[in-house]
Design an enzyme around this catalytic site. Structure first.
Site, mmCIF file in Angstrom:
data_model
loop_
_atom_site.group_PDB
_atom_site.id
_atom_site.type_symbol
_atom_site.label_atom_id
_atom_site.label_comp_id
_atom_site.label_asym_id
_atom_site.label_seq_id
_atom_site.Cartn_x
_atom_site.Cartn_y
_atom_site.Cartn_z
ATOM 1 N N ASP A 278 0.684 -1.102 -0.173
ATOM 2 C CA ASP A 278 0.224 0.026 -0.229
ATOM 3 C C ASP A 278 0.631 1.206 0.147
ATOM 4 O O ASP A 278 1.441 1.400 0.279
ATOM 5 C CB ASP A 278 -1.186 -0.428 1.074
ATOM 6 C CG ASP A 278 -1.697 0.717 1.045
ATOM 7 O OD1 ASP A 278 -2.022 1.923 0.388
ATOM 8 O OD2 ASP A 278 -3.503 0.936 1.674
HETATM 9 C C1 BGC Z 1 -5.421 3.189 -0.198
HETATM 10 C C2 BGC Z 1 -5.116 2.383 -1.127
HETATM 11 C C3 BGC Z 1 -5.415 3.109 -2.202
HETATM 12 C C4 BGC Z 1 -3.382 3.608 -2.045
HETATM 13 C C5 BGC Z 1 -3.413 4.094 -3.843
HETATM 14 C C6 BGC Z 1 -3.707 4.394 -0.521
HETATM 15 O O1 BGC Z 1 -3.785 5.489 1.016
HETATM 16 O O2 BGC Z 1 -5.255 3.186 1.498
HETATM 17 O O3 BGC Z 1 -6.184 1.447 -1.111
HETATM 18 O O4 BGC Z 1 -5.341 1.997 -3.237
HETATM 19 O O5 BGC Z 1 -3.914 4.879 -1.217
HETATM 20 O O6 BGC Z 1 -4.031 5.579 -3.495
#
Ligand code: BGC
Length: 738
Positions: A278
């Protein structure tokens, strides 16, 4: 021939992600890998946060140097096309870039939020929704969505409950597979397909106290029974990628969790796609107290099985030195690089010259969005006030959410545009004629506490034959980093509802929200309550269809609604305890501590039952269920059992009814929940029509984990229900024999 075509012909990397790559492809991947420098390999394991728009000089240089395999949050088609041109024409190996994006519930056509989609209990329709999103995103040169979110959530304080399918592993698994099929289509190189990403692996939905990014403690038996099944279903459906969670599970951050990533995902499930971290979660291994420094974080990320690092810089900064120092085997890097791109059909996707504008907001896509919005609305209360007669005189439309496109779209509407949204207000005006709709928002926003709009709202209510009161949360109150400690209506909305009730007109409440809220007092004042979540672009027309009876509500709650936040976590599939309260141990007035009526597992100041149970939702029609008929009273291990019930439409409307199948294992070496969902079906019945709805259960469907983490069906007594929700129904009984 353009270089992308040339490359494709050279490599012939054309296949769907889930299938084992043909040996020929493996050989060609080997050939390419053999030509890559270690820096280039690390580049393929790195996802840049931003390209710049227009593409910055720095990004151009880095793409030429092979520093990035992928980008997140690119803004415009032109930027993606330009960056891809540089990668294909100006980088040494011409490896195409992979563009990821948060296409969470639609791209331009915004569909209802995922929690709402789960309320449809309609996997085929949810699959169509994902297909719509994939078609639009892929037309805009997006290859990969960071969806579906598969985190089971039993705590509505957690803001991201809106992004998933709710509390139940069976329902969530069915929808997980549907979404993967929808995004990825028949194969990843097919037109209109994008790669799916099952996230956040795993346990993020169980963060303590619902507090965002908090840690989760999940015993392995609960992990396997509840939190892993949707991911397993996504993997089985061929999900190309997974994303590791931010949170720590049992003390080990998911992004550094070898047991989960290498053990369960790759080992047990034979997942052969790739895992992305993530946003910055590799770096955060240090903050968690799991890695000593960034180099250690990079090492632990790769060792655990995170193939691509999102946004942070640990792989770039340290992997080369770690290999040189002999701490990291380059084979692990090769393995990651091999997984990352070659299996996505990417080499065979020509770069479109320009997006085809007819793909966005196409009539058939809007029709899917409208159906999803209609099927996801849950009717929680109705004393006959709904549906409204088309002949109704004047309608007062009150509340801060009646005409708020952004709130109607909900969280994660990265590419949705407010101007495309057909709001509730606009659709009602269209339907009735502007002169029959009196609009007075009462409050400027859901969090507004100023009451200066109340008098106009009251006047509107007095002048109308019925009131539609739009209440709920603004879109900024759920989603990532939006945990709440209270679940009530924010701002002065409850006061507004009270004021409007005093006008004495029939009030229909429409709740717009991304999570279960507690709102009994206002619900008690209303004649009908329709929970529409954040229904997206077509929420307005869908609501008008429902209010006037052109569509009949058929949504069912995918998550239990508490009476008060103090009951959280509350979910239907709980264990019985040694002292379960009976049905008569209820009725404690809220806020009035009374004699506990025995030493039972309940509260002294609120009914222990939920406000609305899992699976609940009313219709304009009524349905009767017969007792279940079982094909046998006992079934040997390995055998099958048919369970059927007659469902009769006893009301006046042709309508869909979601029929739910639950079981309970009465005795097991590890006690089992009081009910477990094992099937469901949406059936459409005309008034007076009776239909036998049947399900087949194999004894494997009845299995549960024992203390040694074996999935086994233990012989013994079982109950089974075919019911309209998790709280009602007539039980049948059978035995599983040796
Ligand atoms: C989130 C994800 C997301 C990623 C990209 C993160 O902060 O937890 O779910 O896909 O950002 O934007």
């Amino acid at each position: 021939m353009p270089p992308s075509r040339l490359l494709c012909c050279a490599l012939s990397l054309v296949f769907a992600c889930a299938a084992a790559p043909p040996p020929d492809v493996e050989r060609r991947v080997d050939q390419l890998l053999a030509r890559m420098t270690l820096d280039e390999k690390i580049g393929q394991m790195s996802q840049g946060a931003s390209l710049g728009s227009p593409v910055s000089e720095r990004s151009r240089q880095e793409i030429r140097a092979g520093r990035w395999g992928s980008f997140l949050s690119t803004i415009a088609f032109a930027d993606r096309a330009e960056a891809q041109r540089i990668a294909l024409h100006e980088s040494r190996l011409s490896i195409p870039l992979l563009f990821g994006r948060d296409v969470i519930h639609g791209y331009r056509t915004m569909l209802p939020i995922p929690l709402a989609q789960a309320a449809t209990w309609d996997p085929a329709l949810v699959e169509q929704g994902a297909r719509v999103a994939a078609r639009e995103a892929s037309a805009d040169a997006i290859h990969w969505t960071f969806a579906p979110m598969l985190d089971i959530a039993r705590d509505p304080r957690w803001g991201r409950i809106s992004e998933g399918a709710g509390e139940d592993p069976y329902l969530a698994a069915a929808l997980a597979a549907a979404q993967v099929r929808g995004y990825q289509g028949p194969s990843l190189d097919a037109p209109g397909s994008i790669a799916a990403c099952g996230k956040h692996f795993v346990g993020y939905g169980a963060v303590e106290a619902g507090r965002e990014y908090n840690s989760a403690w999940i015993p392995e038996i609960l992990l396997r029974s509840v939190y892993l099944p949707p991911f397993h279903a996504a993997s089985d459906a061929g999900a190309a990628t997974f994303m590791s969670a931010f949170s720590a599970i049992n003390g080990v951050p998911a992004t550094g969790n070898e047991f989960l990533l290498r053990g369960v995902l790759r080992g047990e499930w034979q997942f052969d796609g790739f895992v992305v971290s993530d946003y910055g979660s590799v770096d955060e291994l240090v903050t968690h107290g799991y890695a000593a420094d960034q180099a250690d974080a990079a090492l632990k990320g790769v060792r655990a099985g995170v193939d691509m690092e999102m946004a942070s810089n640990a792989y770039h900064a340290h992997l080369k030195a770690l290999v040189a120092a002999g701490k990291l085997d380059e084979k692990l890097i090769d393995d990651a690089v091999r997984r990352v791109k070659f299996r996505l059909g990417l080499f065979d996707k020509p770069v479109p010259a320009a997006p085809d504008p007819t793909v966005f907001l196409a009539p058939e896509s809007l029709a899917v969005a409208r159906r999803l919005a209609a099927e996801s609305a849950v009717l929680l209360k109705n004393d006959g006030a709904l549906p409204l007669a088309g002949s109704i005189g004047k309608l007062a439309v009150i509340g801060p959410l009646a005409d708020s496109p952004l709130d109607q779209m909900g969280c994660w509407t990265v590419d949705g545009r407010a101007g495309d949204v057909r709001t509730f207000l606009a659709s009602l005006r269209e339907r009735l004629g502007a002169d029959r709709v009196i609009y007075a928002p009462g409050l400027k926003t859901p969090r507004d506490t100023a009451r200066d709009g109340f008098p106009a709202a009251l006047e509107a209510a007095r002048a109308a034959d019925a009131v539609l009161l739009f209440l709920g949360e603004d879109a900024n109150m759920d989603g990532e980093a939006r945990s709440r400690a209270f679940l009530d209506l924010p701002g002065a909305q409850a006061a507004l509802a009270k004021e409007i009730a005093a006008a004495g007109k029939p009030v229909i409440e429409v709740i717009v929200a991304g999570r279960p809220l507690t709102f009994q007092e206002t619900a008690a004042q209303a004649r009908a309550v329709l929970y529409v979540w954040n229904p997206g672009t077509m929420g307005g027309p869908a609501l008008a269809d429902l209010l006037f009876g052109d569509a009949v509500p058929s949504g069912r709650l995918p998550v239990t609604f508490p009476r008060t936040v103090g009951q959280v976590p509350i979910y239907y599939a709980h264990l019985n305890t040694g002292r379960p309260p009976g049905p008569n141990d209820l009725g404690i007035p809220l806020g009035t501590p009374v004699d506990p009526h025995g030493f039972l597992s309940k509260y002294i100041d609120v009914d222990y039952t939920p406000q609305y149970p899992f699976g609940f939702g009313l219709s304009y029609s009524t349905f009767e269920y017969s007792a279940p008929r079982l094909s046998a009273s006992s079934v040997p291990l390995g055998g099958r059992l048919d369970v059927a019930a007659d469902v009769t439409n006893t009301g006046r409307y042709e309508a869909d009814e979601v029929v739910e199948l639950y079981i309970r294992g009465l005795v097991a070496s590890v006690a089992r929940p009081v009910r477990e969902l094992k099937g469901f079906a949406r059936v459409r019945l005309k008034p007076g029509e009776k239909r036998g709805v049947s399900f087949t259960l194999s004894t494997a469907d009845l299995a549960s984990y024992d203390a040694h983490m074996h999935l086994v069906t233990e012989p013994g007594a079982f109950q089974v229900w075919i019911a309209p929700d998790s709280d009602r129904g007539i039980p049948g009984e059978f035995r599983v024999t040796q």
